[in-house]
Motif scaffolding. Structure first.
Motif, PDB file in Angstrom:
ATOM      1  N   THR A 106       1.040  -1.280   0.029  1.00 35.96           N
ATOM      2  CA  THR A 106      -0.101  -0.164   0.121  1.00 35.96           C
ATOM      3  C   THR A 106       0.831   1.340   0.179  1.00 35.96           C
ATOM      4  O   THR A 106       1.931   1.177   0.388  1.00 35.96           O
ATOM      5  CB  THR A 106      -0.975  -0.062   1.471  1.00 35.96           C
ATOM      6  N   THR A 107       0.487   2.257  -0.759  1.00 35.95           N
ATOM      7  CA  THR A 107       1.357   3.454  -0.663  1.00 35.95           C
ATOM      8  C   THR A 107       0.695   4.651  -0.027  1.00 35.95           C
ATOM      9  O   THR A 107      -0.835   4.561   0.067  1.00 35.95           O
ATOM     10  CB  THR A 107       1.610   3.767  -2.155  1.00 35.95           C
ATOM     11  N   PRO A 108       1.369   5.546   0.594  1.00 35.50           N
ATOM     12  CA  PRO A 108       0.561   6.636   1.495  1.00 35.50           C
ATOM     13  C   PRO A 108      -0.268   7.435   0.605  1.00 35.50           C
ATOM     14  O   PRO A 108      -0.293   7.690  -0.762  1.00 35.50           O
ATOM     15  CB  PRO A 108       1.782   7.359   2.009  1.00 35.50           C
ATOM     16  N   LEU A 109      -1.245   8.069   0.982  1.00 32.17           N
ATOM     17  CA  LEU A 109      -2.392   8.967   0.574  1.00 32.17           C
ATOM     18  C   LEU A 109      -1.633  10.086  -0.072  1.00 32.17           C
ATOM     19  O   LEU A 109      -0.524  10.634   0.408  1.00 32.17           O
ATOM     20  CB  LEU A 109      -3.033   9.383   1.547  1.00 32.17           C
ATOM     21  N   SER A 110      -1.885  10.502  -1.529  1.00 32.21           N
ATOM     22  CA  SER A 110      -1.483  11.531  -2.116  1.00 32.21           C
ATOM     23  C   SER A 110      -2.077  12.882  -1.576  1.00 32.21           C
ATOM     24  O   SER A 110      -3.135  12.655  -1.113  1.00 32.21           O
ATOM     25  CB  SER A 110      -1.647  11.309  -3.633  1.00 32.21           C
ATOM     26  N   ALA A 111      -1.680  13.923  -1.563  1.00 31.49           N
ATOM     27  CA  ALA A 111      -2.272  15.053  -1.293  1.00 31.49           C
ATOM     28  C   ALA A 111      -3.502  15.425  -2.054  1.00 31.49           C
ATOM     29  O   ALA A 111      -4.528  15.721  -1.160  1.00 31.49           O
ATOM     30  CB  ALA A 111      -1.219  16.175  -1.547  1.00 31.49           C
ATOM     31  N   PRO A 112      -3.867  15.056  -3.222  1.00 29.42           N
ATOM     32  CA  PRO A 112      -5.026  15.457  -3.899  1.00 29.42           C
ATOM     33  C   PRO A 112      -6.138  14.478  -3.397  1.00 29.42           C
ATOM     34  O   PRO A 112      -7.359  14.866  -3.072  1.00 29.42           O
ATOM     35  CB  PRO A 112      -4.911  15.172  -5.346  1.00 29.42           C
ATOM     36  N   ALA A 113      -5.867  13.209  -3.033  1.00 26.23           N
ATOM     37  CA  ALA A 113      -6.648  12.172  -2.725  1.00 26.23           C
ATOM     38  C   ALA A 113      -7.073  12.598  -0.911  1.00 26.23           C
ATOM     39  O   ALA A 113      -8.323  12.494  -0.897  1.00 26.23           O
ATOM     40  CB  ALA A 113      -5.925  10.746  -2.586  1.00 26.23           C
ATOM     41  N   LEU A 114      -5.882  13.105  -0.274  1.00 26.54           N
ATOM     42  CA  LEU A 114      -6.376  13.454   1.016  1.00 26.54           C
ATOM     43  C   LEU A 114      -7.414  14.529   1.073  1.00 26.54           C
ATOM     44  O   LEU A 114      -8.422  14.690   1.840  1.00 26.54           O
ATOM     45  CB  LEU A 114      -5.123  13.723   1.941  1.00 26.54           C
ATOM     46  N   ALA A 115      -7.135  15.498   0.210  1.00 23.45           N
ATOM     47  CA  ALA A 115      -8.067  16.735   0.041  1.00 23.45           C
ATOM     48  C   ALA A 115      -9.445  16.313  -0.171  1.00 23.45           C
ATOM     49  O   ALA A 115     -10.250  16.841   0.354  1.00 23.45           O
ATOM     50  CB  ALA A 115      -7.348  17.781  -0.830  1.00 23.45           C
ATOM     51  N   ALA A 116      -9.543  15.490  -1.276  1.00 22.42           N
ATOM     52  CA  ALA A 116     -10.815  15.018  -1.654  1.00 22.42           C
ATOM     53  C   ALA A 116     -11.613  14.379  -0.843  1.00 22.42           C
ATOM     54  O   ALA A 116     -12.723  14.463  -0.585  1.00 22.42           O
ATOM     55  CB  ALA A 116     -10.695  14.365  -2.993  1.00 22.42           C
ATOM     56  N   LEU A 117     -10.772  13.271  -0.106  1.00 25.59           N
ATOM     57  CA  LEU A 117     -11.446  12.534   1.187  1.00 25.59           C
ATOM     58  C   LEU A 117     -11.863  13.301   2.359  1.00 25.59           C
ATOM     59  O   LEU A 117     -13.042  13.232   2.627  1.00 25.59           O
ATOM     60  CB  LEU A 117     -10.424  11.495   1.504  1.00 25.59           C
ATOM     61  N   THR A 118     -11.185  14.208   2.722  1.00 29.81           N
ATOM     62  CA  THR A 118     -11.736  15.053   3.873  1.00 29.81           C
ATOM     63  C   THR A 118     -12.660  15.862   3.416  1.00 29.81           C
ATOM     64  O   THR A 118     -13.566  16.286   4.398  1.00 29.81           O
ATOM     65  CB  THR A 118     -10.386  15.856   4.504  1.00 29.81           C
ATOM     66  N   THR A 119     -12.929  16.491   2.311  1.00 25.42           N
ATOM     67  CA  THR A 119     -13.954  17.193   1.634  1.00 25.42           C
ATOM     68  C   THR A 119     -14.976  16.558   1.712  1.00 25.42           C
ATOM     69  O   THR A 119     -15.990  16.793   2.337  1.00 25.42           O
ATOM     70  CB  THR A 119     -13.666  17.822   0.474  1.00 25.42           C
ATOM     71  N   GLU A 120     -15.164  15.300   1.200  1.00 28.07           N
ATOM     72  CA  GLU A 120     -16.362  14.702   1.278  1.00 28.07           C
ATOM     73  C   GLU A 120     -16.949  13.769   2.552  1.00 28.07           C
ATOM     74  O   GLU A 120     -18.190  13.711   2.795  1.00 28.07           O
ATOM     75  CB  GLU A 120     -16.223  13.279  -0.026  1.00 28.07           C
ATOM     76  N   LEU A 121     -15.687  13.687   3.336  1.00 28.89           N
ATOM     77  CA  LEU A 121     -16.341  13.006   4.695  1.00 28.89           C
ATOM     78  C   LEU A 121     -17.024  14.149   5.365  1.00 28.89           C
ATOM     79  O   LEU A 121     -17.747  13.538   6.574  1.00 28.89           O
ATOM     80  CB  LEU A 121     -15.011  12.526   5.348  1.00 28.89           C
ATOM     81  N   SER A 122     -16.698  15.274   5.233  1.00 26.56           N
ATOM     82  CA  SER A 122     -17.517  16.230   5.991  1.00 26.56           C
ATOM     83  C   SER A 122     -18.753  16.273   5.643  1.00 26.56           C
ATOM     84  O   SER A 122     -19.484  17.304   6.207  1.00 26.56           O
ATOM     85  CB  SER A 122     -16.692  17.485   5.977  1.00 26.56           C
ATOM     86  N   ARG A 123     -19.484  16.084   4.416  1.00 18.51           N
ATOM     87  CA  ARG A 123     -20.485  16.026   3.844  1.00 18.51           C
ATOM     88  C   ARG A 123     -21.359  14.729   4.289  1.00 18.51           C
ATOM     89  O   ARG A 123     -21.023  13.832   4.694  1.00 18.51           O
ATOM     90  CB  ARG A 123     -20.502  16.285   2.524  1.00 18.51           C
ATOM     91  N   SER A 124     -22.654  14.894   3.824  1.00 22.00           N
ATOM     92  CA  SER A 124     -23.664  13.805   3.997  1.00 22.00           C
ATOM     93  C   SER A 124     -24.407  13.561   2.752  1.00 22.00           C
ATOM     94  O   SER A 124     -24.423  14.210   1.822  1.00 22.00           O
ATOM     95  CB  SER A 124     -24.783  13.701   5.321  1.00 22.00           C
ATOM     96  N   GLY A 125     -25.028  12.397   2.569  1.00 20.68           N
ATOM     97  CA  GLY A 125     -25.993  11.948   1.504  1.00 20.68           C
ATOM     98  C   GLY A 125     -25.503  10.716   0.942  1.00 20.68           C
ATOM     99  O   GLY A 125     -24.171  10.219   0.616  1.00 20.68           O
ATOM    100  N   ASN A 126     -26.572   9.931   0.573  1.00 26.65           N
ATOM    101  CA  ASN A 126     -26.271   8.562  -0.001  1.00 26.65           C
ATOM    102  C   ASN A 126     -26.793   8.928  -1.593  1.00 26.65           C
ATOM    103  O   ASN A 126     -27.622   9.330  -1.965  1.00 26.65           O
ATOM    104  CB  ASN A 126     -27.464   7.588   0.493  1.00 26.65           C
ATOM    105  N   PRO A 127     -25.600   8.315  -2.317  1.00 33.31           N
ATOM    106  CA  PRO A 127     -25.733   8.539  -3.898  1.00 33.31           C
ATOM    107  C   PRO A 127     -26.981   8.065  -4.172  1.00 33.31           C
ATOM    108  O   PRO A 127     -27.365   8.373  -5.531  1.00 33.31           O
ATOM    109  CB  PRO A 127     -24.563   7.862  -4.409  1.00 33.31           C
ATOM    110  N   SER A 128     -27.557   7.261  -3.575  1.00 30.18           N
ATOM    111  CA  SER A 128     -29.055   6.663  -4.245  1.00 30.18           C
ATOM    112  C   SER A 128     -30.214   7.284  -3.985  1.00 30.18           C
ATOM    113  O   SER A 128     -31.237   6.974  -4.370  1.00 30.18           O
ATOM    114  CB  SER A 128     -28.994   5.265  -3.858  1.00 30.18           C
TER     115      SER A 128
END
Length: 403
Positions: A10-32
């Protein structure tokens, strides 16, 4: 900080991935869900699908999100087998390389035990390259009985890259679908699903700087798969389950980042790899590089070290602050020789001395130098431990006890 040389695991999280992950984790909503939050999450998923498709050389409709590479492999191999067998009961044979990841190998063996599949294991040469002659012989023998072929794009242990386009071309002459586990190749090599000729292709986020727990299966638009799991009908009714919008967003960000700079980064890592190979060969002249010397992943350097156990060397390097891998499976806590190395013709004794060093986006020349500094003493101590264990076994032979 330890020197991390296990990016293939496994390789460490890249900066763009970490930014996208933290942004979406702060939101709610089921895609369905149909309300605003659900529609917003759905848009994140679909935008990410387009981004990932571009990175993988696929059409967005060909991207099926999964929980990772293992699920993607299971869905492809089982789904293809069941669909092809349902269309023609004669299709019971699976052609599979002898060096597949357990996600494929164990799935194929399960189908043989439970679903009446007949497995033909395709041999590899001493470098780990699948025999095209053996494949062609099987295709010429009885193509109407073959359900599918599965060959990984690049091996996770020794790093050897397979001639995927030649394999798919041979299979296409008989209309046989080919699956490839491209988990190690994607993000390290130029990978295009559209140009590969594959029916299905598995990729994973955490090998390219994305989070653990999300992956994808590329499925050709004309390919029929029988679902492995059932439920809400998500992902075109191929893979039911609530979609992880945050993980998917981070996966797409990592994929865009790694493929956007692929030529330059691959060259950088390959240069480090070649330096690492030279450092290891200078530190331990008896070490043997395994896998093809040139047709290999840019970040992979796999060696066998004679006279010692790979696990012993791993732990001694770990104590010295260098993290690596044996690259072999472990069953019930008992180390086993790598099936990949055995398939390449190594003896069990040779295979037990395996050590994989793998580089990634955080790797540097200082990491390689640290390995060079730690390896000679670690190898000598591991070798002494191996010899002591062997001597003890000889002394206790005939006593009724085994170490």
């Amino acid at each position: 900080m330890p020197v991390y040389l296990d990016h293939a695991a496994t390789t460490p999280l890249s900066a763009p991935a970490l930014a996208a992950l933290t942004t979406e984790l702060s939101r709610s909503g089921n895609p369905s869900s149909l309300h605003g939050s659900g529609r917003r999450a759905r848009r994140v998923v679909e935008d990410s699908r387009e981004t990932l498709a571009t990175a993988a050389g696929a059409h967005p409709s060909e991207i099926i999100f999964t929980s990772g590479g293992t699920e993607a492999d299971n869905l492809a191999v089982k789904g293809l087998y069941w669909a092809r067998r349902a269309a023609d009961p004669r299709r019971r044979r699976i052609l599979c390389s002898t060096i597949e990841h357990p996600a494929v190998q164990d799935t194929v063996e399960w189908l043989a035990r439970h679903e009446d599949a007949v497995v033909t294991w395709l041999p590899v040469d001493a470098d780990g390259i699948v025999s095209l002659n053996a494949l062609q012989s099987e295709l010429d023998d009885d193509p109407s009985s073959i359900a599918l072929i599965t060959v990984m794009w690049a091996n996770n242990e020794v790093g050897t890259v397979q001639p995927i386009r030649l394999i798919t071309a041979a299979a296409a002459a008989h209309g046989i679908p080919v699956h490839s586990d491209a988990v190690q190749a994607f993000g390290s090599l130029p990978v295009s699903f559209a140009e590969s000729g594959l029916a299905t292709m598995a990729v994973s986020a955490h090998k390219i700087g994305g989070p653990v727990g999300v992956g994808a299966l590329c499925v050709g638009r004309a390919v029929k798969l029988t679902p492995v799991q059932h439920g809400g009908g998500q992902e075109q009714d191929i893979r039911s389950g609530t979609l992880d919008a945050a993980g998917i967003s981070a996966f797409a960000a990592a994929a865009s980042d790694v493929t956007g700079n692929l030529p330059e980064e691959s060259d950088r890592i390959a240069t480090l790899r070649d330096r690492l190979i030279s450092v290891v060969e200078a530190a331990v002249p008896d070490a043997v590089l395994r896998g093809h010397r040139t047709q290999r992943l840019p970040g992979n350097a796999h060696f066998t070290f004679p006279g010692c156990e790979g696990d012993s060397l791993l732990f001694l390097l770990d104590l010295a602050g260098v993290e690596s891998s044996t690259g072999s499976a472990c069953t019930a806590g008992v180390p086993r020789p790598s099936h990949v190395l055995l398939a390449m013709g190594l003896s069990e004794a040779e295979a037990r001395g395996a050590q994989r060093f793998s580089l990634g986006h955080t790797s540097s020349a200082a990491d390689v130098d640290a390995l060079g500094a730690a390896l000679p003493e670690a190898y000598q101590r591991a070798r002494q431990a191996g010899m002591a264990s062997h001597a003890s076994s000889i002394q206790t032979a005939g006593t009724g006890f085994r170490l």
